[in-house]
Design a protein around this motif. Structure first.
Motif, short mmCIF file in Angstrom:
data_model
loop_
_atom_site.label_atom_id
_atom_site.label_comp_id
_atom_site.label_asym_id
_atom_site.label_seq_id
_atom_site.Cartn_x
_atom_site.Cartn_y
_atom_site.Cartn_z
N THR A 12 0.73 -1.36 -0.15
CA THR A 12 -0.06 -0.16 -0.04
C THR A 12 0.86 1.18 -0.07
N LEU A 13 0.48 2.19 -0.99
CA LEU A 13 1.57 3.23 -1.11
C LEU A 13 0.29 4.63 -0.99
N ARG A 14 0.93 5.57 -0.15
CA ARG A 14 -0.15 6.58 -0.04
C ARG A 14 0.68 7.97 -0.33
N TYR A 15 0.25 8.85 -1.24
CA TYR A 15 0.87 9.88 -1.91
C TYR A 15 0.25 11.24 -1.32
N ARG A 16 0.68 12.07 -1.19
CA ARG A 16 -0.07 13.48 -0.74
C ARG A 16 1.02 14.67 -1.53
N LEU A 17 -0.03 15.26 -2.18
CA LEU A 17 0.59 16.50 -2.82
C LEU A 17 0.09 17.75 -2.43
N GLU A 18 0.71 18.63 -1.69
CA GLU A 18 0.04 20.01 -0.99
C GLU A 18 0.48 21.34 -1.64
#
Length: 158
Positions: A12-18
């Protein structure tokens, strides 16, 4: 960026772009892209290397919900990819935050010890791209270079 390997070998991979997302080009769900070129747009990626071999697998996850898988026997030496289960993608976009979670079933992830290159391509409003990775090898960005596979994951224990 977060990642975890499940006991059955899934990933499982969780990416976040802010930030100021309005100044970026982020593909919308209604905008189909060429699957072979998802990386040419804002896209999250993972390169899954098989420890002690040159072989690796690349996954591209687009914010529009599309994904692609490519298998390589050697550096950029692409080989046919067997059909496998599709990753489960959960994509959320709020004011200033784009998040994407990709769940890869164990059948999609090579067995044994792995080396991961976790990356992202961000397309800006003027068309230029920035390339993000946990580690970059020297020189121009090259996500396929094994020196960028910065995360080591042991094989799951039953």
């Amino acid at each position: 960026m977060e990642f975890e390997r499940s006991a059955d070998g899934g990933l499982t991979l969780r990416y976040r772009l802010e930030g100021a997302l309005a100044v970026l080009r982020i593909p919308e769900a209604a905008t189909p892209l060429p699957p072979e070129r998802l990386w040419a747009y804002t896209c999250f990626e993972v390169f899954v290397g098989i420890a002690a071999t040159d072989a690796y697998r690349e996954f591209n996850f687009s914010p529009n919900g599309q994904w692609a898988r490519f298998d390589f026997a050697t550096y950029r030496g692409r080989v046919p990819s067997p059909v496998g289960p599709a990753p489960r993608l959960v994509i959320n976009r709020d004011a200033g935050v784009l998040s994407l979670e990709a769940k890869l079933e164990a059948a999609c992830v090579p067995a044994g010890e792995l080396q991961l290159g976790i990356t992202a391509v961000v397309e800006h409003g003027d068309g230029h791209h920035s390339y993000w990775a946990l580690a970059h090898p020297p020189g121009k960005p090259d996500f396929h270079h094994r020196d960028g596979f910065a995360v080591a994951l042991k094989a799951p224990t039953p």
